[in-house]
Design a protein around this motif. Structure first.
Motif, PDB file in Angstrom:
ATOM      1  N   ASN A   1       0.773  -1.050  -0.016  1.00  0.00           N
ATOM      2  CA  ASN A   1       0.117  -0.007   0.067  1.00  0.00           C
ATOM      3  C   ASN A   1       1.067   1.305   0.173  1.00  0.00           C
ATOM      4  O   ASN A   1       2.005   1.051   0.276  1.00  0.00           O
ATOM      5  CB  ASN A   1      -0.871  -0.040   1.140  1.00  0.00           C
ATOM      6  CG  ASN A   1      -1.997  -1.063   1.051  1.00  0.00           C
ATOM      7  OD1 ASN A   1      -2.287  -1.374  -0.044  1.00  0.00           O
ATOM      8  ND2 ASN A   1      -2.724  -1.272   2.046  1.00  0.00           N
ATOM      9  N   TRP A   2       0.291   2.379  -0.274  1.00  0.00           N
ATOM     10  CA  TRP A   2       1.086   3.615  -0.560  1.00  0.00           C
ATOM     11  C   TRP A   2       1.901   3.997   0.784  1.00  0.00           C
ATOM     12  O   TRP A   2       2.983   4.590   0.446  1.00  0.00           O
ATOM     13  CB  TRP A   2       0.153   4.538  -0.807  1.00  0.00           C
ATOM     14  CG  TRP A   2      -0.464   5.151   0.216  1.00  0.00           C
ATOM     15  CD1 TRP A   2      -1.769   4.553   0.633  1.00  0.00           C
ATOM     16  CD2 TRP A   2      -0.593   6.221   1.048  1.00  0.00           C
ATOM     17  NE1 TRP A   2      -2.366   5.325   1.697  1.00  0.00           N
ATOM     18  CE2 TRP A   2      -1.437   6.489   2.098  1.00  0.00           C
ATOM     19  CE3 TRP A   2       0.696   7.380   0.982  1.00  0.00           C
ATOM     20  CZ2 TRP A   2      -1.237   7.465   3.088  1.00  0.00           C
ATOM     21  CZ3 TRP A   2       0.554   8.251   1.895  1.00  0.00           C
ATOM     22  CH2 TRP A   2      -0.306   8.336   3.048  1.00  0.00           C
ATOM     23  N   ASP A   3       1.515   3.754   1.741  1.00  0.00           N
ATOM     24  CA  ASP A   3       2.027   3.995   2.876  1.00  0.00           C
ATOM     25  C   ASP A   3       2.675   3.029   3.855  1.00  0.00           C
ATOM     26  O   ASP A   3       3.116   3.084   4.947  1.00  0.00           O
ATOM     27  CB  ASP A   3       1.286   4.940   3.901  1.00  0.00           C
ATOM     28  CG  ASP A   3       0.126   4.239   4.477  1.00  0.00           C
ATOM     29  OD1 ASP A   3       0.097   3.019   3.965  1.00  0.00           O
ATOM     30  OD2 ASP A   3      -0.555   4.562   5.326  1.00  0.00           O
ATOM     31  N   GLY A   4       2.560   1.736   3.222  1.00  0.00           N
ATOM     32  CA  GLY A   4       3.287   0.668   4.164  1.00  0.00           C
ATOM     33  C   GLY A   4       2.103  -0.044   5.095  1.00  0.00           C
ATOM     34  O   GLY A   4       2.602  -0.814   5.877  1.00  0.00           O
ATOM     35  N   SER A   5       1.096   0.311   5.031  1.00  0.00           N
ATOM     36  CA  SER A   5       0.107  -0.047   5.881  1.00  0.00           C
ATOM     37  C   SER A   5      -0.483  -1.327   5.521  1.00  0.00           C
ATOM     38  O   SER A   5      -1.126  -1.876   6.434  1.00  0.00           O
ATOM     39  CB  SER A   5      -1.037   0.915   5.958  1.00  0.00           C
ATOM     40  OG  SER A   5      -1.806   1.239   4.906  1.00  0.00           O
TER      41      SER A   5
ATOM     42  N   GLU B   1      -0.027  -5.521   3.593  1.00  0.00           N
ATOM     43  CA  GLU B   1       0.562  -6.742   3.779  1.00  0.00           C
ATOM     44  C   GLU B   1       0.606  -7.629   2.485  1.00  0.00           C
ATOM     45  O   GLU B   1      -0.011  -7.064   1.329  1.00  0.00           O
ATOM     46  CB  GLU B   1      -0.004  -7.624   4.863  1.00  0.00           C
ATOM     47  CG  GLU B   1      -1.512  -7.920   4.585  1.00  0.00           C
ATOM     48  CD  GLU B   1      -2.102  -8.430   5.834  1.00  0.00           C
ATOM     49  OE1 GLU B   1      -1.717  -8.592   6.919  1.00  0.00           O
ATOM     50  OE2 GLU B   1      -3.526  -8.632   5.706  1.00  0.00           O
TER      51      GLU B   1
ATOM     52  N   ASP C   1      -1.533  -3.929  -3.177  1.00  0.00           N
ATOM     53  CA  ASP C   1      -0.782  -3.460  -4.062  1.00  0.00           C
ATOM     54  C   ASP C   1       0.675  -3.254  -3.449  1.00  0.00           C
ATOM     55  O   ASP C   1       1.116  -2.871  -2.357  1.00  0.00           O
ATOM     56  CB  ASP C   1      -1.541  -1.944  -4.439  1.00  0.00           C
ATOM     57  CG  ASP C   1      -2.746  -2.012  -5.023  1.00  0.00           C
ATOM     58  OD1 ASP C   1      -2.946  -3.244  -5.245  1.00  0.00           O
ATOM     59  OD2 ASP C   1      -3.356  -1.155  -5.087  1.00  0.00           O
TER      60      ASP C   1
ATOM     61  N   TYR D   1       3.975  -0.536  -3.745  1.00  0.00           N
ATOM     62  CA  TYR D   1       4.372   1.043  -4.142  1.00  0.00           C
ATOM     63  C   TYR D   1       5.967   0.941  -4.180  1.00  0.00           C
ATOM     64  O   TYR D   1       6.462   0.477  -3.041  1.00  0.00           O
ATOM     65  CB  TYR D   1       3.653   1.985  -3.505  1.00  0.00           C
ATOM     66  CG  TYR D   1       2.277   2.226  -3.774  1.00  0.00           C
ATOM     67  CD1 TYR D   1       1.286   1.465  -3.135  1.00  0.00           C
ATOM     68  CD2 TYR D   1       1.737   3.059  -4.569  1.00  0.00           C
ATOM     69  CE1 TYR D   1       0.134   1.411  -3.598  1.00  0.00           C
ATOM     70  CE2 TYR D   1       0.766   3.419  -4.882  1.00  0.00           C
ATOM     71  CZ  TYR D   1      -0.419   2.516  -4.459  1.00  0.00           C
ATOM     72  OH  TYR D   1      -1.777   2.736  -4.771  1.00  0.00           O
TER      73      TYR D   1
ATOM     74  N   THR E   1       6.671   7.612  -8.492  1.00  0.00           N
ATOM     75  CA  THR E   1       5.916   6.333  -7.720  1.00  0.00           C
ATOM     76  C   THR E   1       5.362   5.350  -8.509  1.00  0.00           C
ATOM     77  O   THR E   1       4.521   5.775  -9.437  1.00  0.00           O
ATOM     78  CB  THR E   1       4.966   6.754  -6.611  1.00  0.00           C
ATOM     79  OG1 THR E   1       5.873   7.741  -5.914  1.00  0.00           O
ATOM     80  CG2 THR E   1       4.629   5.444  -6.091  1.00  0.00           C
TER      81      THR E   1
ATOM     82  N   GLU F   1       0.000  -3.298  -9.409  1.00  0.00           N
ATOM     83  CA  GLU F   1      -1.629  -3.409  -9.149  1.00  0.00           C
ATOM     84  C   GLU F   1      -2.059  -4.723  -8.735  1.00  0.00           C
ATOM     85  O   GLU F   1      -2.089  -5.583  -9.545  1.00  0.00           O
ATOM     86  CB  GLU F   1      -2.412  -2.609 -10.093  1.00  0.00           C
ATOM     87  CG  GLU F   1      -3.762  -1.998  -9.650  1.00  0.00           C
ATOM     88  CD  GLU F   1      -4.809  -2.798  -9.222  1.00  0.00           C
ATOM     89  OE1 GLU F   1      -5.739  -2.453  -8.672  1.00  0.00           O
ATOM     90  OE2 GLU F   1      -4.946  -4.151  -9.696  1.00  0.00           O
ATOM     91  N   SER F   2      -2.441  -4.987  -7.548  1.00  0.00           N
ATOM     92  CA  SER F   2      -2.484  -6.571  -7.124  1.00  0.00           C
ATOM     93  C   SER F   2      -3.639  -7.090  -7.777  1.00  0.00           C
ATOM     94  O   SER F   2      -3.782  -8.524  -7.972  1.00  0.00           O
ATOM     95  CB  SER F   2      -2.631  -6.400  -5.483  1.00  0.00           C
ATOM     96  OG  SER F   2      -4.002  -5.734  -5.195  1.00  0.00           O
ATOM     97  N   TYR F   3      -4.718  -6.569  -8.329  1.00  0.00           N
ATOM     98  CA  TYR F   3      -5.677  -7.222  -8.991  1.00  0.00           C
ATOM     99  C   TYR F   3      -5.026  -7.576 -10.597  1.00  0.00           C
ATOM    100  O   TYR F   3      -5.412  -8.647 -11.213  1.00  0.00           O
ATOM    101  CB  TYR F   3      -6.985  -6.204  -9.212  1.00  0.00           C
ATOM    102  CG  TYR F   3      -7.930  -6.220  -8.257  1.00  0.00           C
ATOM    103  CD1 TYR F   3      -7.706  -6.829  -6.769  1.00  0.00           C
ATOM    104  CD2 TYR F   3      -9.313  -5.913  -8.491  1.00  0.00           C
ATOM    105  CE1 TYR F   3      -8.294  -6.991  -6.162  1.00  0.00           C
ATOM    106  CE2 TYR F   3     -10.168  -6.082  -7.388  1.00  0.00           C
ATOM    107  CZ  TYR F   3      -9.774  -6.519  -6.100  1.00  0.00           C
ATOM    108  OH  TYR F   3     -10.482  -6.625  -4.967  1.00  0.00           O
TER     109      TYR F   3
ATOM    110  N   ASN G   1       0.643   7.180 -12.841  1.00  0.00           N
ATOM    111  CA  ASN G   1       0.847   6.256 -11.681  1.00  0.00           C
ATOM    112  C   ASN G   1       0.992   4.699 -12.331  1.00  0.00           C
ATOM    113  O   ASN G   1      -0.177   3.919 -12.487  1.00  0.00           O
ATOM    114  CB  ASN G   1      -0.454   6.158 -11.001  1.00  0.00           C
ATOM    115  CG  ASN G   1      -0.615   5.163  -9.793  1.00  0.00           C
ATOM    116  OD1 ASN G   1      -1.618   4.520  -9.637  1.00  0.00           O
ATOM    117  ND2 ASN G   1       0.454   4.688  -9.153  1.00  0.00           N
TER     118      ASN G   1
ATOM    119  N   HIS H   1       0.990   0.967 -13.859  1.00  0.00           N
ATOM    120  CA  HIS H   1       0.851  -0.216 -13.265  1.00  0.00           C
ATOM    121  C   HIS H   1       1.921  -1.012 -14.147  1.00  0.00           C
ATOM    122  O   HIS H   1       1.646  -1.581 -14.964  1.00  0.00           O
ATOM    123  CB  HIS H   1      -0.641  -0.764 -13.595  1.00  0.00           C
ATOM    124  CG  HIS H   1      -1.621   0.199 -12.775  1.00  0.00           C
ATOM    125  ND1 HIS H   1      -3.067  -0.086 -12.929  1.00  0.00           N
ATOM    126  CD2 HIS H   1      -1.619   0.943 -11.774  1.00  0.00           C
ATOM    127  CE1 HIS H   1      -3.800   0.710 -12.158  1.00  0.00           C
ATOM    128  NE2 HIS H   1      -2.932   1.504 -11.387  1.00  0.00           N
TER     129      HIS H   1
END
Lengths: 536, 248
Positions: B175-179, B181, B185, B187, B198, B202-204, B238, B240
């Motif tokens: 995720n964009w801020d490391g929040s 697992e 996604d 980044y 950046t 994209e995980s999908y 951004n 992908h």
């Protein structure tokens, strides 16, 4: 970045469909949970905690610290954290896991979602007996931390977790919606912000803000983009407008009253302002915060839990620094129809416990759930956003009061917009409301937002929005969200009404056949007895 | 006779060279520009107003997701790309949308946070034809106004340097801020000529079982890499990313 909503929508639809197919039927269910006499500390327990964060690293760190601190107190309990960033995904995964008996132990959720889970048998643990348990209950004598008592949970917040007279969750955090206003632009347009925003005021200023020069540049910001009023959660928008108008939405028993004349009138107003470009929504245009901070929006309505993204000095931002515009941000109550009787929604995460065959595991889950209500967790998490703690114990603590008093000291921990957002809710606890919770209430909520989304989209596409449009819209939305299906309160027996005539005929035929079979058997037995009598 | 022979040889050579130039896209690449009646060219699509109805013919390049009869696709023709969000599509039809498949799409053009796309609810039909786009190298366009002209196209970036994604010096974040697992996604930051950008897995589109997901997880700050992916937009470029390799 925060463009997760599109996935969330997919997942929410997944959840609805999955549960309608796999749901609760046919499951024999787990045994009803009863509180064990003693917590068996000689055993080791491993529980899973599905937690939601706002894509916020600080929040995930707080969860991790809470788990570590709890495990120090209870070395025989291991808590495995699984992180989510939206409720829809949790809902989806829970429903999938109900069908395979692999639900988490502790889970952040919405009461609306719990109502759906409750259509299964003994899926979610009712917490009434756990609350009251003398040793392990809220603030119980054997609890190894300073837990709040039941009385110390804000009664209104706790009541939101009650379904059909039982508590199935505890509140974790609470928020409401706020209107984040570019005060600089409002005043530049010649207006003064009133003490309480009204819908009329917002529409009037928004219309004034869409004036352009001959080149198509907006006069107010000298940019090519300006959407004066953007609403993040259009389901909340419709729900709150209807509540403020004292109009129908739903009843406690799950009767759906959304489609009424007031709703239609509100939709026409939305259409009028969407047509001029004065109004749009998050789903159609993007995050209100991004537009607000770029000077392309004047009234951005979003959760108080999104306050750290709002304003020139917001600690979180998705737009580049060169796109930021300098302006004064006012944090105001969302617009009202009657400023003297303000109404705003209460929202935010709650925590439920899923039942397991081993009551000791459930008790371990309960102890961890209770730990989430301690001041340490409550205050730390509330400070990450414009949330408020759910206990008076935390709200009145010296630590939290000091936090509030230091508003504006910096643009991170004490970011003024964030603390103002929290104060907005703290000052209006008596003006909040929640919508009735029943199996299907989550769909009704989505449907109410869909009405606004569709109308806004349609006028942007130059479609005609008239009475026949509304009629079709109501029909389409009813069908899409299956609102024409029975959504009775999960604990009540549904009144299914009269049987269809074909069913009556079929059942009568079956009954008649059984009668004839029985008659045949009886006659055969009589004849047999007669033959027996004759032979002996 | 000599003239005829010369012309014949010349034609043979021209055709032979043209054939070599074609990749797997084959003849369809040439046909990609020829639109059916009532179908917009890419230029007309670009010129169309937002929230207006558009009819396009395009070729599936990658599939992002399908659920509840809605498909999200990265598509492209010879002249440009079209991102199609939540197009109405049965699961059976979704299976037919392999890369290269030609589709005619009718929907509305819209914009969300800078990403111009065909809005939810578009309809489509499968047509004859196939085209796989080769990646356009847009490395030199990074940071320029011209880059947006390639929005949603399959592109490549060459010789970029991996930069720290946070103060701790991690090469990537969930995720964009490391929040997040594993499975979320990814980044990561890459730089060129002193500018840092950046990029996203994209995980999908590429989940945690794909090579690119694993490759990004193995990145080290300072690595020089080449990348391919789709030039998605969210409040600015951004991408992908679909492939990461050591810079050649």
């Amino acid at each position: 970045m925060r463009q997760l909503w599109k996935k969330s929508l997919l997942l929410l639809l997944t959840a609805i469909c999955t549960f309608s197919l796999t749901g609760c039927h046919g499951s024999r269910g787990l045994p009803e949970f009863t509180v064990p006499e003693e917590f068996d500390t000689s055993r080791n327990y491993e529980i899973t905690f599905w937690a939601k964060n706002d894509t916020n690293k600080t929040q995930t760190d707080i969860y991790k610290k809470a788990i570590a601190d709890f495990e120090k107190l209870y070395p025989n309990i291991t808590v495995n954290l699984r992180l989510y960033t939206d409720y829809g995904k949790i809902y989806n995964d829970v429903i999938t896991n109900i069908s395979t008996n692999t639900t988490p132990n502790v889970c952040i959720t919405y009461p609306d979602h719990i109502a759906t889970y409750l259509t299964g048998i003994n899926i979610v643990v009712p917490l009434d007996s756990l609350f009251a348990e003398e040793r392990y209950g809220l603030g119980g004598s054997e609890v190894r931390f300073d837990a709040p008592t039941q009385e110390e949970i804000i009664p209104g917040f706790l009541e939101e977790c009650s379904i059909d007279g039982h508590y199935y969750a505890v509140p974790f955090m609470r928020s409401t919606e706020a209107c984040y206003v570019n005060k600089t632009y409002v005043e530049a347009l010649g207006y003064t912000l009133p003490e309480t925003l009204t819908w009329d005021f917002i529409w009037e200023v928004s219309e004034a803000a869409v004036a352009k020069d001959s080149d198509g540049t907006f006069l107010i910001n000298n940019q090519k983009v300006m959407i004066p009023f953007i609403y993040k959660s259009t389901d909340n928008m419709m729900i709150q407008m209807l509540k403020q108008k004292n109009a129908g939405y739903s009843t406690d028993k799950g009767e759906i009253n959304l489609f009424n004349d007031t709703t239609t009138g509100l939709l026409y107003t939305v259409a009028e302002h969407a047509k001029t470009g004065a109004f749009s929504t998050f789903k159609i245009s993007g995050y209100p915060a991004n537009f607000l901070n770029a000077g392309q929006c004047i009234f951005a309505v979003d959760s108080t839990a999104g306050a750290t993204w709002m304003g020139t000095n917001a600690p979180l931002s998705d737009i580049s620094a060169d796109a930021l515009v300098d302006f004064e941000t006012a944090v105001m109550m969302l617009p009202q129809f009657d400023p003297k009787q303000p109404q705003m929604i209460s929202q935010g995460p709650s925590v439920c416990i899923f039942n397991k065959s081993d009551p000791q595991v459930v008790l371990a889950s309960w102890l961890f759930t209770q730990y989430l209500l301690t001041n340490e967790v409550q205050i730390a998490y509330a400070e990450t956003e414009g949330y408020v703690p759910v206990t008076s114990k935390a709200q009145n603590s010296e630590s939290y009061q000091e936090y509030l008093s230091r508003m504006g000291e910096d643009n991170s921990t004490y970011y003024d917009v964030k603390i103002k957002a929290s104060k907005l809710l703290l000052d209006n606890l008596d003006n909040t409301f929640v919508t009735p919770v029943f199996n299907g209430s989550a769909s009704l909520r989505d449907a109410s937002g869909q009405l606004i989304e569709n109308v806004t989209k349609s006028v942007k596409r130059k479609e005609t929005v008239d009475d026949s449009y509304m009629e079709k819209l109501y029909s389409d939305v009813t069908s899409l969200y299956r609102l024409d299906q029975s959504h009775q309160s999960s604990m009540e027996k549904a009144d299914l009404g009269k049987l269809p005539s074909t069913s009556v005929i079929l059942l009568s035929a079956l009954a008649g056949t059984w009668c004839l079979i029985l008659l045949y058997l009886v006659l055969s037995a009589v004849k047999k007895r007669k033959r027996s009598h004759n032979t002996h | 006779m000599k003239k005829t022979l010369a012309i014949t040889l010349a034609l043979s050579l021209v055709l032979a060279f043209a054939g070599c130039g074609k990749s797997e896209s084959g003849n369809a690449a040439d046909a990609a520009d020829v639109k059916s009646e009532g179908v917009m060219t890419h230029a007309e699509y670009v010129a169309a107003e937002l929230e207006s109805e558009v009819v396009i013919e395009t070729y599936v390049q990658a599939k992002q997701s399908w659920w509840d009869n809605k498909a999200t696709l990265y598509t492209q023709d010879k002249d440009g790309a079209y991102f199609i969000y939540n197009m109405t599509c049965s699961e059976e039809d979704y299976a037919k949308l392999v890369p290269g498949t030609k589709i005619k799409v009718t929907g509305y053009k819209t914009e969300w946070s800078g990403e111009v796309e065909i809005a939810e609810g578009a309809t489509f039909e499968i047509e004859d034809g196939s085209y796989i786009a080769t990646a356009t190298d847009v490395t030199s366009l990074l940071g320029t106004d011209e880059l947006i002209n390639h929005q949603n196209e399959f592109v490549s970036f060459k010789g970029m340097t991996v930069e720290a994604a946070n103060d701790k010096g991690d090469a990537f974040l969930y995720n964009w801020d490391g929040s997040g697992e594993d499975g979320n996604d990814l980044y990561f930051n890459v730089s060129l000529n002193g500018q840092t950008y950046t990029f996203t897995v994209e995980s999908y589109l590429c989940d945690n079982t794909t090579d690119v997901y694993a490759a990004v997880k193995n990145l080290q700050v300072g690595d020089k890499i080449d990348m391919e992916g789709f030039l998605y937009w969210y409040e600015g470029v951004n991408p992908h990313i679909t492939s990461v390799t050591a810079a050649k």
